[in-house]
Scaffold this motif. Structure first.
Motif, PDB file in Angstrom:
ATOM      1  N   GLY A 120       6.895  10.119   7.548  1.00  0.00           N
ATOM      2  CA  GLY A 120       6.731   8.668   7.745  1.00  0.00           C
ATOM      3  C   GLY A 120       7.037   7.909   6.480  1.00  0.00           C
ATOM      4  O   GLY A 120       7.596   8.462   5.528  1.00  0.00           O
ATOM      5  N   ALA A 121       6.665   6.643   6.469  1.00  0.00           N
ATOM      6  CA  ALA A 121       6.918   5.806   5.297  1.00  0.00           C
ATOM      7  C   ALA A 121       6.001   6.200   4.147  1.00  0.00           C
ATOM      8  O   ALA A 121       4.903   6.714   4.369  1.00  0.00           O
ATOM      9  CB  ALA A 121       6.696   4.331   5.669  1.00  0.00           C
ATOM     10  N   ARG A 122       6.460   5.922   2.918  1.00  0.00           N
ATOM     11  CA  ARG A 122       5.611   6.153   1.741  1.00  0.00           C
ATOM     12  C   ARG A 122       4.614   5.010   1.694  1.00  0.00           C
ATOM     13  O   ARG A 122       4.989   3.875   1.403  1.00  0.00           O
ATOM     14  CB  ARG A 122       6.462   6.155   0.475  1.00  0.00           C
ATOM     15  CG  ARG A 122       7.504   7.255   0.461  1.00  0.00           C
ATOM     16  CD  ARG A 122       8.511   7.050  -0.634  1.00  0.00           C
ATOM     17  NE  ARG A 122       9.296   5.833  -0.401  1.00  0.00           N
ATOM     18  CZ  ARG A 122      10.274   5.410  -1.178  1.00  0.00           C
ATOM     19  NH1 ARG A 122      10.593   6.098  -2.259  1.00  0.00           N
ATOM     20  NH2 ARG A 122      10.926   4.310  -0.914  1.00  0.00           N
ATOM     21  N   ARG A 123       3.366   5.277   1.992  1.00  0.00           N
ATOM     22  CA  ARG A 123       2.428   4.172   2.112  1.00  0.00           C
ATOM     23  C   ARG A 123       1.421   4.097   0.966  1.00  0.00           C
ATOM     24  O   ARG A 123       0.527   3.254   0.999  1.00  0.00           O
ATOM     25  CB  ARG A 123       1.712   4.232   3.456  1.00  0.00           C
ATOM     26  CG  ARG A 123       0.892   5.476   3.650  1.00  0.00           C
ATOM     27  CD  ARG A 123       0.429   5.583   5.070  1.00  0.00           C
ATOM     28  NE  ARG A 123      -0.371   6.793   5.222  1.00  0.00           N
ATOM     29  CZ  ARG A 123      -0.534   7.417   6.355  1.00  0.00           C
ATOM     30  NH1 ARG A 123       0.074   6.987   7.437  1.00  0.00           N
ATOM     31  NH2 ARG A 123      -1.291   8.495   6.421  1.00  0.00           N
ATOM     32  N   GLY A 124       1.507   4.969   0.008  1.00  0.00           N
ATOM     33  CA  GLY A 124       0.662   4.848  -1.168  1.00  0.00           C
ATOM     34  C   GLY A 124      -0.815   4.949  -0.852  1.00  0.00           C
ATOM     35  O   GLY A 124      -1.274   5.916  -0.249  1.00  0.00           O
ATOM     36  N   ASP A 125      -1.587   3.888  -1.239  1.00  0.00           N
ATOM     37  CA  ASP A 125      -3.046   3.957  -1.073  1.00  0.00           C
ATOM     38  C   ASP A 125      -3.510   3.285   0.224  1.00  0.00           C
ATOM     39  O   ASP A 125      -2.712   2.778   1.008  1.00  0.00           O
ATOM     40  CB  ASP A 125      -3.749   3.334  -2.290  1.00  0.00           C
ATOM     41  CG  ASP A 125      -3.311   1.904  -2.538  1.00  0.00           C
ATOM     42  OD1 ASP A 125      -3.110   1.173  -1.549  1.00  0.00           O
ATOM     43  OD2 ASP A 125      -3.171   1.499  -3.707  1.00  0.00           O
ATOM     44  N   ILE A 126      -4.806   3.248   0.415  1.00  0.00           N
ATOM     45  CA  ILE A 126      -5.403   2.748   1.656  1.00  0.00           C
ATOM     46  C   ILE A 126      -5.271   1.223   1.799  1.00  0.00           C
ATOM     47  O   ILE A 126      -5.510   0.658   2.867  1.00  0.00           O
ATOM     48  CB  ILE A 126      -6.890   3.194   1.717  1.00  0.00           C
ATOM     49  CG1 ILE A 126      -7.386   3.221   3.161  1.00  0.00           C
ATOM     50  CG2 ILE A 126      -7.764   2.311   0.830  1.00  0.00           C
ATOM     51  CD1 ILE A 126      -8.720   3.895   3.324  1.00  0.00           C
ATOM     52  N   ASN A 127      -4.905   0.541   0.720  1.00  0.00           N
ATOM     53  CA  ASN A 127      -4.739  -0.925   0.748  1.00  0.00           C
ATOM     54  C   ASN A 127      -3.344  -1.347   1.213  1.00  0.00           C
ATOM     55  O   ASN A 127      -3.025  -2.541   1.232  1.00  0.00           O
ATOM     56  CB  ASN A 127      -4.979  -1.517  -0.655  1.00  0.00           C
ATOM     57  CG  ASN A 127      -6.325  -1.103  -1.217  1.00  0.00           C
ATOM     58  OD1 ASN A 127      -7.285  -0.956  -0.470  1.00  0.00           O
ATOM     59  ND2 ASN A 127      -6.390  -0.885  -2.526  1.00  0.00           N
ATOM     60  N   SER A 128      -2.513  -0.382   1.582  1.00  0.00           N
ATOM     61  CA  SER A 128      -1.139  -0.675   1.991  1.00  0.00           C
ATOM     62  C   SER A 128      -1.104  -1.597   3.212  1.00  0.00           C
ATOM     63  O   SER A 128      -1.900  -1.424   4.142  1.00  0.00           O
ATOM     64  CB  SER A 128      -0.420   0.628   2.323  1.00  0.00           C
ATOM     65  OG  SER A 128       0.830   0.355   2.930  1.00  0.00           O
ATOM     66  N   PRO A 129      -0.198  -2.556   3.216  1.00  0.00           N
ATOM     67  CA  PRO A 129      -0.105  -3.499   4.346  1.00  0.00           C
ATOM     68  C   PRO A 129       0.224  -2.837   5.683  1.00  0.00           C
ATOM     69  O   PRO A 129      -0.019  -3.415   6.731  1.00  0.00           O
ATOM     70  CB  PRO A 129       1.039  -4.438   3.931  1.00  0.00           C
ATOM     71  CG  PRO A 129       1.132  -4.307   2.462  1.00  0.00           C
ATOM     72  CD  PRO A 129       0.731  -2.902   2.141  1.00  0.00           C
ATOM     73  N   VAL A 130       0.765  -1.611   5.683  1.00  0.00           N
ATOM     74  CA  VAL A 130       1.107  -0.961   6.948  1.00  0.00           C
ATOM     75  C   VAL A 130      -0.114  -0.309   7.596  1.00  0.00           C
ATOM     76  O   VAL A 130      -0.035   0.170   8.724  1.00  0.00           O
ATOM     77  CB  VAL A 130       2.244   0.078   6.781  1.00  0.00           C
ATOM     78  CG1 VAL A 130       3.485  -0.570   6.238  1.00  0.00           C
ATOM     79  CG2 VAL A 130       1.799   1.245   5.910  1.00  0.00           C
ATOM     80  N   LEU A 131      -1.247  -0.282   6.915  1.00  0.00           N
ATOM     81  CA  LEU A 131      -2.465   0.317   7.466  1.00  0.00           C
ATOM     82  C   LEU A 131      -3.454  -0.762   7.911  1.00  0.00           C
ATOM     83  O   LEU A 131      -3.522  -1.846   7.315  1.00  0.00           O
ATOM     84  CB  LEU A 131      -3.132   1.215   6.406  1.00  0.00           C
ATOM     85  CG  LEU A 131      -2.341   2.434   5.942  1.00  0.00           C
ATOM     86  CD1 LEU A 131      -3.090   3.152   4.836  1.00  0.00           C
ATOM     87  CD2 LEU A 131      -2.082   3.382   7.092  1.00  0.00           C
TER      88      LEU A 131
END
Length: 204
Positions: A67-78
Motif C-alpha cells: 500500500g501507500a507509505r503512510r508513515g505514522d498514525i497522524n497520516s491524513p490517509v488514516l
C-alpha cells in the motif's frame, strides 16, 4: 403618509441622481459580497498532521506492504489523522472604492423605486419602547407580512427597541444604510427626514 397610514396630501420629490439612475448589477454584486464577507468570523480551524496528538512511531516497513507509505498514525490517509489543507483562521474582508459602493447603494434604491416599493412617512418617535405601538404602525402602513426596512433620520433607541422583536422588520439610521439591507427588504419605509441624509451621503 403619517404613521396612521393616512395620506397627508404633501409630496416628496426623490432625487433622480439617486433613485432614477440605471442600476449597475455588478456594483451591487461586489457590495453585497463585501457585506457578507465582513460578517464572517474566519475562525474555522482544522488540525494538520503535525498538530494531531498521536505517536510518531513508524507503523510499518517502508516497502513491501502493498500500500501507500503512510508513515505514522497522524497520516491524513488514516481515520483520526490530520486533515490535508484544512481551514485555518483568516480575514475574509476586502475593500472597495467609495465611488463603487455609493453606486451600488444608488442602484439598490433605484430598483426599489422601479418596483414602487418605497413608502415615505412623516418622522415619528415613541416616548418609550413599545412593540405594540410599532405593530400598529406596520398594520397602518399595510406592510405586515412583508420584509420591511424602516430608515430613520438618526439613531432612535425607543423606535429600535420597539421593532427589535418583530419578525421580518429592520430599523436603521439613514447614515448606516447599506446595499444588502435595501435589497433584502420587500418594502423600504423612508422617514421624511432621512431622505435628505441619504441623498447627501450618496451625492458626495
Amino acid at each position: 403618509m403619517n404613521i396612521k397610514g393616512q395620506d397627508t396630501g404633501r409630496k416628496v420629490v426623490l432625487d433622480d441622481a439617486v433613485y432614477g439612475i440605471e442600476p449597475n448589477d455588478h456594483a451591487i454584486y461586489l457590495d453585497v459580497k463585501l457585506f457578507l464577507a465582513n460578517q464572517r468570523q474566519g475562525t474555522a480551524k482544522a488540525k494538520e498532521r503535525s498538530e494531531v496528538s498521536g505517536s510518531t512511531r513508524k507503523l510499518g516497513r517502508q516497502k513491501g506492504g502493498g500500500g501507500a507509505r503512510r508513515g505514522d498514525i497522524n497520516s491524513p490517509v488514516l481515520v483520526g489523522g490530520g486533515r490535508v489543507f484544512g481551514p485555518t483562521p483568516r480575514d475574509y474582508s476586502f475593500k472597495l472604492n467609495k465611488k463603487l459602493r455609493r453606486l451600488a447603494r444608488k442602484s439598490a434604491l433605484a430598483y426599489k423605486a422601479q418596483e414602487n416599493a418605497i413608502i415615505v412617512v412623516e418622522d415619528f418617535t415613541f416616548e418609550a419602547p413599545k412593540t405594540k405601538n410599532f405593530i400598529e404602525v406596520i398594520n397602518n402602513l399595510k406592510v405586515d407580512g412583508k420584509k420591511a426596512l424602516f430608515v430613520l433620520p438618526g439613531a432612535d433607541k425607543a423606535v429600535y427597541l420597539s421593532a427589535r422583536n418583530i419578525e421580518r422588520v429592520n430599523v436603521m439610521a439613514a447614515s448606516a444604510l447599506n446595499t444588502y439591507k435595501v435589497l433584502d427588504a420587500d418594502v423600504l419605509v423612508l422617514c421624511e427626514g432621512a431622505i435628505d441624509t441619504v441623498a447627501a451621503n450618496l451625492n458626495k
